[in-house]
Design a protein around this motif. Structure first.
Motif, PDB file in Angstrom:
ATOM      1  N   TYR A   2      -5.516 -32.835  70.642  1.00  0.00           N
ATOM      2  CA  TYR A   2      -4.622 -32.287  71.663  1.00  0.00           C
ATOM      3  C   TYR A   2      -5.440 -32.106  72.936  1.00  0.00           C
TER       4      TYR A   2
ATOM      5  N   GLN B 157      -5.170 -26.210  81.726  1.00  0.00           N
ATOM      6  CA  GLN B 157      -4.878 -24.774  81.770  1.00  0.00           C
ATOM      7  C   GLN B 157      -5.303 -24.179  83.113  1.00  0.00           C
TER       8      GLN B 157
ATOM      9  N   VAL C  90      -0.397 -23.718  80.280  1.00  0.00           N
ATOM     10  CA  VAL C  90      -1.009 -25.025  80.018  1.00  0.00           C
ATOM     11  C   VAL C  90       0.029 -26.138  80.123  1.00  0.00           C
TER      12      VAL C  90
ATOM     13  N   ARG D 103     -13.302 -26.184  76.227  1.00  0.00           N
ATOM     14  CA  ARG D 103     -12.815 -26.124  77.614  1.00  0.00           C
ATOM     15  C   ARG D 103     -13.785 -26.948  78.443  1.00  0.00           C
TER      16      ARG D 103
ATOM     17  N   HIS E 250     -10.832 -15.012  71.160  1.00  0.00           N
ATOM     18  CA  HIS E 250     -11.118 -15.463  72.528  1.00  0.00           C
ATOM     19  C   HIS E 250     -10.021 -15.028  73.489  1.00  0.00           C
TER      20      HIS E 250
ATOM     21  N   HIS F  92      -6.737 -13.790  71.197  1.00  0.00           N
ATOM     22  CA  HIS F  92      -6.187 -14.208  69.912  1.00  0.00           C
ATOM     23  C   HIS F  92      -7.228 -15.070  69.195  1.00  0.00           C
TER      24      HIS F  92
ATOM     25  N   ILE G 239      -5.560 -29.614  67.170  1.00  0.00           N
ATOM     26  CA  ILE G 239      -4.244 -29.185  66.666  1.00  0.00           C
ATOM     27  C   ILE G 239      -3.627 -30.198  65.683  1.00  0.00           C
TER      28      ILE G 239
ATOM     29  N   ARG H  14      -0.715 -18.706  77.244  1.00  0.00           N
ATOM     30  CA  ARG H  14      -1.633 -19.645  77.884  1.00  0.00           C
ATOM     31  C   ARG H  14      -0.781 -20.529  78.802  1.00  0.00           C
TER      32      ARG H  14
ATOM     33  N   HIS I 123      -7.471 -18.363  66.009  1.00  0.00           N
ATOM     34  CA  HIS I 123      -6.715 -19.301  65.175  1.00  0.00           C
ATOM     35  C   HIS I 123      -7.664 -20.274  64.514  1.00  0.00           C
TER      36      HIS I 123
ATOM     37  N   LEU J 296      -8.295 -29.525  71.773  1.00  0.00           N
ATOM     38  CA  LEU J 296      -8.190 -28.841  70.469  1.00  0.00           C
ATOM     39  C   LEU J 296      -7.901 -29.856  69.364  1.00  0.00           C
TER      40      LEU J 296
HETATM   41  C1  1HN Z   1      -5.237 -21.846  72.806  1.00  0.00           C
HETATM   42  O1  1HN Z   1      -5.661 -20.819  72.069  1.00  0.00           O
HETATM   43  C2  1HN Z   1      -5.683 -22.008  74.111  1.00  0.00           C
HETATM   44  O2  1HN Z   1      -7.103 -20.118  74.006  1.00  0.00           O
HETATM   45  C3  1HN Z   1      -5.273 -23.086  74.855  1.00  0.00           C
HETATM   46  O3  1HN Z   1      -6.848 -21.071  75.888  1.00  0.00           O
HETATM   47  C4  1HN Z   1      -4.392 -24.002  74.342  1.00  0.00           C
HETATM   48  C5  1HN Z   1      -3.013 -24.766  72.529  1.00  0.00           C
HETATM   49  C6  1HN Z   1      -2.523 -24.603  71.273  1.00  0.00           C
HETATM   50  C7  1HN Z   1      -2.931 -23.556  70.484  1.00  0.00           C
HETATM   51  C8  1HN Z   1      -3.848 -22.638  70.959  1.00  0.00           C
HETATM   52  C9  1HN Z   1      -6.615 -20.990  74.702  1.00  0.00           C
HETATM   53  C10 1HN Z   1      -3.907 -23.857  73.046  1.00  0.00           C
HETATM   54  C11 1HN Z   1      -4.340 -22.778  72.257  1.00  0.00           C
END
Ligand code: 1HN
Length: 348
Positions: free
Chosen positions: A91, A95, A72, A114, A147, A106, A165, A70, A108, A163
């Motif tokens: 967080y 991006q 970012v 967004r 996603h 991925h 985080i 990513r 998580h 996020l």
């Molecule tokens: C993440 O999955 C995205 O999917 C963006 O665009 C920022 C920052 C930390 C962990 C996962 C994304 C992220 C993230």
């Protein structure tokens, strides 16, 4: 030696001998642990969009979205360095995905939102359904959902990620995995969830339930819809002296906040309006969508220009002034605090 000095010396001896055993006296800490009201370790701050965008474009010349996973730039709170935190619980990052790029699939534990800053026609796919994005759309990636992002257009797409985080880090409960393929196979045509759940209705026999979690069926809140709702509210309801005209985004499944740990809302402050000062325990990240004005945050004042990002820490006194009709998007950990019985606000 006085009695008080003798006590002090003996206590210091005791602390020194306890320390290697990982024991420390509460009575030296109590006042910093239990305070009469919040005094956030986070600072208020404004990030100028123009400045962030320049750095992000430079990063775009140096690293691909796929290489970076990513691409970012993290908006790091000035007094929380190294923590990837804009508030103690949240967080934020800016991006960018360039024409032809993909950001691989991925999933998580962390929830993400967004909020689109510029570009039109790139997508986020969530569970294999694409949300085709336009400026100021809100798109959700609830925790645990696959996603990926892609940009089939010929212009860059930039959005703000929000996020949870630091929240997930606090609970030590994070899991993540990559999908075998870069892109999740398409499960539903773009717009399916919005058609089925975005009109204050739901399908009578849940045909999207195989792909979208029943508890969180909607993940795209287009600008055109929320902006019209805000105008409608402004035409029909008296203005709130502290918030302006304000609407919170909801999860249609339960009428609650959009995700487990993040709440989001929008506000419209008509030109000439000054909000009465308000404090709340949810440190909030604001994006300026339209207009101009100022944010008074405690003792500090920030000029507000379109796409700028401002963080207002917990319990800071916030007053907003609109020079032109001011439209703001905000997100915070309000829903987490409400679930934990912690949320408070105070209006002057
Ligand atoms: C993440 O999955 C995205 O999917 C963006 O665009 C920022 C920052 C930390 C962990 C996962 C994304 C992220 C993230």
């Amino acid at each position: 030696m006085s009695l008080a000095n003798e006590q002090k010396r003996l206590l210091e001896d005791l602390y020194e001998q306890m320390a290697p055993n990982f024991l420390t006296p509460l009575w030296e800490m109590l006042a910093t642990l239990v305070k009469p009201e919040p005094s956030s370790p986070a600072a208020s701050h404004r990030w100028s969009y123009r400045e962030m965008r320049d750095f992000l474009l430079r990063a775009g010349d140096l690293i691909s979205a796929e290489q970076a996973e990513r691409r970012v730039l993290i908006l790091e709170n000035p007094t929380l360095p190294g923590l990837s935190a804009i508030t103690p619980s949240l967080y934020a990052g800016l991006q960018m995905i360039l024409p032809g790029e993909i950001a691989p699939a991925h999933r998580h534990s962390q929830c993400a939102l967004r909020f689109v800053m510029e570009g039109s026609g790139a997508f986020t796919s969530v569970g294999g359904e694409k949300a085709i994005m336009n400026p100021f759309d809100l798109v959700l990636t609830p925790g645990g959902e696959w996603h990926d992002h892609g940009n089939p257009t010929d212009i860059p797409m930039i959005w703000l990620d929000g996020l949870d985080i630091p929240t997930v880090r606090l609970f030590d409960a994070t899991f993540a995995e990559h999908l075998d393929s870069k892109v999740h196979p398409e499960t539903m045509p773009p717009g399916s969830s919005l058609a089925a759940y975005g009109q204050n209705m739901r399908p009578m026999h849940g045909h999207t339930a195989d792909y979208r979690p029943v508890a969180q069926p909607l993940f795209h809140y287009p600008f055109a819809k929320w902006r019209a709702a805000l105008d409608g509210l402004a035409r029909t309801s008296p203005i709130d002296p502290h918030l302006g005209h304000a609407l919170e985004f909801l999860n249609p499944a339960d009428g609650g906040a959009i995700m487990n740990t993040i709440s989001a809302h929008v506000r419209l402050l008509p030109a000439g309006f000054s909000s009465a000062p308000r404090q709340s325990t949810d440190g909030t990240i604001f994006v300026v969508v339209e207009g101009e004005g100022t944010a008074q945050v405690g003792e500090r004042e920030f000029a507000l220009m379109p796409r700028d990002v401002v963080v207002v820490p917990s319990w800071s006194k916030l007053g907003l002034e609109a020079r032109k009709d001011l439209v703001l998007f905000g997100f915070s950990d309000k829903v987490s605090q409400q679930k934990l019985g912690l949320y408070k606000e105070k209006c002057a």
